[in-house]
Design a protein around this motif. Structure first.
Motif, PDB file in Angstrom:
ATOM      1  N   GLY A   1       0.805  -1.222   0.000  1.00 21.53           N
ATOM      2  CA  GLY A   1       0.000   0.000   0.000  1.00 21.53           C
ATOM      3  C   GLY A   1       0.832   1.264   0.000  1.00 21.53           C
ATOM      4  O   GLY A   1       0.416   2.288  -0.557  1.00 21.53           O
ATOM      5  N   ASN A   2       2.010   1.216   0.621  1.00 23.59           N
ATOM      6  CA  ASN A   2       2.891   2.384   0.619  1.00 23.59           C
ATOM      7  C   ASN A   2       3.426   2.676  -0.768  1.00 23.59           C
ATOM      8  O   ASN A   2       3.626   3.843  -1.140  1.00 23.59           O
ATOM      9  N   ILE A   3       3.679   1.625  -1.541  1.00 18.24           N
ATOM     10  CA  ILE A   3       4.326   1.789  -2.836  1.00 18.24           C
ATOM     11  C   ILE A   3       3.339   2.152  -3.927  1.00 18.24           C
ATOM     12  O   ILE A   3       3.603   3.023  -4.756  1.00 18.24           O
TER      13      ILE A   3
ATOM     14  N   PRO B   1     -14.226  17.013   2.173  1.00 17.25           N
ATOM     15  CA  PRO B   1     -14.237  15.888   3.143  1.00 17.25           C
ATOM     16  C   PRO B   1     -13.682  14.598   2.549  1.00 17.25           C
ATOM     17  O   PRO B   1     -13.188  13.739   3.287  1.00 17.25           O
ATOM     18  N   LEU B   2     -13.740  14.454   1.230  1.00 15.98           N
ATOM     19  CA  LEU B   2     -13.212  13.257   0.590  1.00 15.98           C
ATOM     20  C   LEU B   2     -11.707  13.128   0.813  1.00 15.98           C
ATOM     21  O   LEU B   2     -11.176  12.016   0.943  1.00 15.98           O
ATOM     22  N   VAL B   3     -11.001  14.266   0.870  1.00 17.74           N
ATOM     23  CA  VAL B   3      -9.555  14.258   1.102  1.00 17.74           C
ATOM     24  C   VAL B   3      -9.251  13.729   2.502  1.00 17.74           C
ATOM     25  O   VAL B   3      -8.342  12.916   2.698  1.00 17.74           O
ATOM     26  N   TRP B   4     -10.021  14.163   3.485  1.00 19.22           N
ATOM     27  CA  TRP B   4      -9.811  13.705   4.863  1.00 19.22           C
ATOM     28  C   TRP B   4     -10.196  12.237   5.009  1.00 19.22           C
ATOM     29  O   TRP B   4      -9.543  11.480   5.744  1.00 19.22           O
ATOM     30  N   TYR B   5     -11.225  11.846   4.301  1.00 16.15           N
ATOM     31  CA  TYR B   5     -11.600  10.434   4.276  1.00 16.15           C
ATOM     32  C   TYR B   5     -10.466   9.581   3.711  1.00 16.15           C
ATOM     33  O   TYR B   5     -10.108   8.539   4.268  1.00 16.15           O
ATOM     34  N   ALA B   6      -9.871  10.050   2.612  1.00 20.07           N
ATOM     35  CA  ALA B   6      -8.758   9.321   1.987  1.00 20.07           C
ATOM     36  C   ALA B   6      -7.555   9.259   2.919  1.00 20.07           C
ATOM     37  O   ALA B   6      -6.859   8.238   2.992  1.00 20.07           O
ATOM     38  N   ALA B   7      -7.285  10.351   3.662  1.00 19.04           N
ATOM     39  CA  ALA B   7      -6.137  10.388   4.570  1.00 19.04           C
ATOM     40  C   ALA B   7      -6.316   9.394   5.719  1.00 19.04           C
ATOM     41  O   ALA B   7      -5.387   8.668   6.084  1.00 19.04           O
ATOM     42  N   VAL B   8      -7.510   9.355   6.292  1.00 19.83           N
ATOM     43  CA  VAL B   8      -7.775   8.449   7.415  1.00 19.83           C
ATOM     44  C   VAL B   8      -7.661   6.998   6.965  1.00 19.83           C
ATOM     45  O   VAL B   8      -7.020   6.175   7.642  1.00 19.83           O
ATOM     46  N   THR B   9      -8.268   6.660   5.834  1.00 17.20           N
ATOM     47  CA  THR B   9      -8.209   5.274   5.366  1.00 17.20           C
ATOM     48  C   THR B   9      -6.792   4.875   4.971  1.00 17.20           C
ATOM     49  O   THR B   9      -6.392   3.724   5.181  1.00 17.20           O
ATOM     50  N   GLN B  10      -6.011   5.808   4.410  1.00 15.78           N
ATOM     51  CA  GLN B  10      -4.635   5.490   4.051  1.00 15.78           C
ATOM     52  C   GLN B  10      -3.800   5.157   5.282  1.00 15.78           C
ATOM     53  O   GLN B  10      -3.057   4.176   5.306  1.00 15.78           O
ATOM     54  N   VAL B  11      -3.934   5.969   6.340  1.00 16.97           N
ATOM     55  CA  VAL B  11      -3.204   5.702   7.584  1.00 16.97           C
ATOM     56  C   VAL B  11      -3.650   4.376   8.190  1.00 16.97           C
ATOM     57  O   VAL B  11      -2.832   3.549   8.627  1.00 16.97           O
ATOM     58  N   PHE B  12      -4.942   4.151   8.193  1.00 14.64           N
ATOM     59  CA  PHE B  12      -5.519   2.959   8.816  1.00 14.64           C
ATOM     60  C   PHE B  12      -4.996   1.681   8.164  1.00 14.64           C
ATOM     61  O   PHE B  12      -4.497   0.780   8.840  1.00 14.64           O
ATOM     62  N   PHE B  13      -5.070   1.612   6.845  1.00 16.43           N
ATOM     63  CA  PHE B  13      -4.674   0.385   6.162  1.00 16.43           C
ATOM     64  C   PHE B  13      -3.163   0.292   5.956  1.00 16.43           C
ATOM     65  O   PHE B  13      -2.614  -0.803   5.883  1.00 16.43           O
ATOM     66  N   SER B  14      -2.492   1.430   5.890  1.00 14.99           N
ATOM     67  CA  SER B  14      -1.050   1.405   5.696  1.00 14.99           C
ATOM     68  C   SER B  14      -0.335   0.814   6.907  1.00 14.99           C
ATOM     69  O   SER B  14       0.602   0.021   6.768  1.00 14.99           O
ATOM     70  N   LEU B  15      -0.787   1.176   8.107  1.00 13.50           N
ATOM     71  CA  LEU B  15      -0.126   0.709   9.327  1.00 13.50           C
ATOM     72  C   LEU B  15      -0.555  -0.700   9.727  1.00 13.50           C
ATOM     73  O   LEU B  15      -0.015  -1.265  10.671  1.00 13.50           O
TER      74      LEU B  15
END
Length: 556
Positions: A31-33, A247-261
């Motif tokens: 997911g990071n790559i 709000p879509l940007v913040w949604y994308a940021a939260v899901t990226q952190v959640f699944f990335s970690l």
């Protein structure tokens, strides 16, 4: 004070570095790559980094700290760890099921990566030019052009590797034998790392945690020296400030952190359960989450540096037009760009796909460790030797993963990822925070941390666990439900039967919540008192709950 039946764990990491590198190899994954660069590009470029870092601070780090502390305190896998709140034990079971779904399609991606790796060893990269058998569908330009024709890289991936069908209305087709062979090799490597439990996976973690960064730095150096690379990187980081109000940007940021970690899947709790009981993990959390974020940003620089060069080489003015998301970035955009390298493109292709393969091993080993730990906790380590469980997991995982090796396999991967993992993961994550911070109690949990590590838990962590983190996750879930539309793959609709299967997967994970709650209440049926008193009793820790290496739990 309450006497517990907790016993000292029989397995532990040989040292703290094994734990640290294992967590890094787990969290820094595919997911990071291929996900972060595309998500950042879609959501404001450099502006996306602001909500991403905020989400990291109020969701990523607090949940990571909570899971490591919980796993280290109990010295058990995720299901046994939820003996602290039996009413919500279904959260842990649901997370294990989601992890089981994830490991099957992660292994299929490893198979695709291995197939590309083998193809990169030839004298010529097979996606570097058009082949006669592709006919007039191929063009030698970039990934998109005005005529609608496809590049050699896209045709090679979709026709030679996947043999992809336009839809699955008439079935998935027969599995590809080459991909089945790559899948078998992938699972055998996973088994080899898991065969002796953390004794083998801990040693492998040094390589799995370090090698990807070596390749990332090599690719970054190469990307920065390409003509047009800086144009691509500037394009990537160019802020679009108005996007902060979306709000879509913040949604994308939260899901990226959640699944990335890789949080709230049981894997972090499992790794922490093998820690020394008194280890102060605060620095580990900072290092792991920082490394995860840095790898994402480095991957973004590499991606857009290479794509900037691709745009310059093909005369395209809009760099965004050569960007593909997800698997398309890893198996189309990157190979297309690497094939145009002037010097030894084969070497860079080998490095890139080897890095992807190693990242896949790191993630799947973490998932496999989680699953094996749950089974061993239930049946006991003596009756279930690790090598036998690893072999069983390999056979079952390989058998299930074959479905992704069919011409319609990517349709199924997309379906399982959405219904079986992404959709249920946020709900289960909210349940985890409620179980720890509200049912078990944040004050009791912080007392456990003090008993274990000798440090006080600050108000920042307490507020995040109680209000901020579950509140933001609930907002993201609400937004996702409002924005939900029928799932498609490349714009192609799924047949009705596929959606039925998808909702079955989602229900299988979510039904664990009421199912285990009813079971916890059923166990209190002989307790005198009202229903409310029985409900409270079902929320209390079981008799076996307690610290991993102490006979007295001072928090009780």
């Amino acid at each position: 004070m309450e006497v517990t039946k907790a016993t000292k764990p029989t397995e532990q990491w040989d040292n703290g570095l094994e734990f640290l590198f294992s967590c890094i190899s787990l969290s820094v994954g595919l997911g990071n790559i291929w996900r972060f660069p595309y998500i950042a590009f879609q959501n404001g470029g450099g502006t996306f980094v602001i909500p991403y870092l905020i989400a990291l601070m109020v969701i990523g780090r607090p949940v990571y700290y909570l899971e490591i502390a919980l796993g280290q305190f109990t010295g058990r896998g995720v299901v046994k760890a939820f003996d602290m709140a039996p009413l919500l034990k279904g959260v842990a079971v649901g997370q294990v099921l989601a992890t089981g779904a994830s490991i099957t399609y992660y292994s299929s991606i490893m198979a695709l990566t291995l197939r590309f790796l083998v193809a990169s060893l030839g004298s010529e990269l097979p996606w570097s030019r058009c082949w006669e058998k592709w006919g007039s569908d191929c063009h030698d330009g970039s990934i998109v052009n005005a005529t609608g024709k496809m590049s050699p890289a896209q045709l090679y991936f979709e026709r030679e590797i996947l043999h992809e069908v336009p839809n699955i209305d008439n079935g998935l087709g027969m599995p590809n034998l080459d991909l089945i062979g790559c899948l078998a090799v992938s699972w055998l490597i996973i088994e080899a790392v898991l065969i002796r439990g953390i004794k083998s996976s801990g040693k492998a973690a040094y390589f799995l945690g370090v090698f990807p960064y070596v390749v990332l730095l090599v690719l970054l150096f190469r990307a920065l020296t390409l003509p047009g690379a800086m144009d691509g990187i500037i394009y990537f980081f160019k802020p679009q400030w108005r996007q902060l109000l979306d709000p879509l940007v913040w949604y994308a940021a939260v899901t990226q952190v959640f699944f990335s970690l890789a949080i709230c899947f049981g894997t972090v709790i499992t790794y922490a359960s093998y820690n020394n009981f008194n280890r102060n993990v605060y620095k580990d959390i900072v290092i792991i989450t920082t490394m995860d974020s840095c790898s994402s940003i480095i991957a973004g620089c590499i991606t857009f540096g290479i794509l900037g060069n691709l745009a310059k080489e093909t005369g395209i003015t809009d760099i965004g037009s050569v960007v593909k998301g997800g698997a398309g970035l890893a198996f189309i955009s990157y190979p297309e760009a690497i094939a145009r390298f002037e010097y030894v493109p084969q070497m860079f292709a080998v490095l890139f796909f080897l890095m992807l393969f190693v990242l896949g091993i790191g993630s799947t080993v973490g998932m496999g460790t989680c699953i094996l730990r749950v089974v061993r906790d239930h049946f006991g380590p003596r009756t279930t030797p690790t090598w036998a469980l690893a072999s069983c997991l390999t056979v079952v995982g390989f058998g299930v993963s074959i479905v992704y090796m069919t011409p319609g396999g990517q349709f199924i991967l997309n379906l399982v990822d959405f219904y079986g993992v992404s959709f249920t993961a946020l709900i289960l994550a909210i349940g985890e925070l409620v179980a720890v911070a509200w049912v078990y109690g944040v004050h009791r949990f912080c007392a456990d941390i003090k008993f274990m590590m000798g440090i006080e838990t600050g108000w920042y962590w307490r507020l995040c666990w109680l209000f901020i983190t579950p509140g933001l996750m609930a907002a993201v879930l609400f937004y996702m439900l409002l924005d939900m539309s029928p799932l498609t793959y490349k714009g192609v609709a799924y047949p009705a039967l596929a959606h039925v299967f998808g909702w079955f997967l989602a229900a299988l994970g979510l039904v664990q919540l009421p199912g285990w709650a009813c079971y916890a209440l059923y166990k209190q049926r002989h307790r005198p008192g009202s229903f409310l008193q029985k409900l409270r009793a079902a929320c209390q820790p079981t008799d076996t709950w307690g610290p991993a290496n102490a006979q007295m739990d001072v928090s009780s």
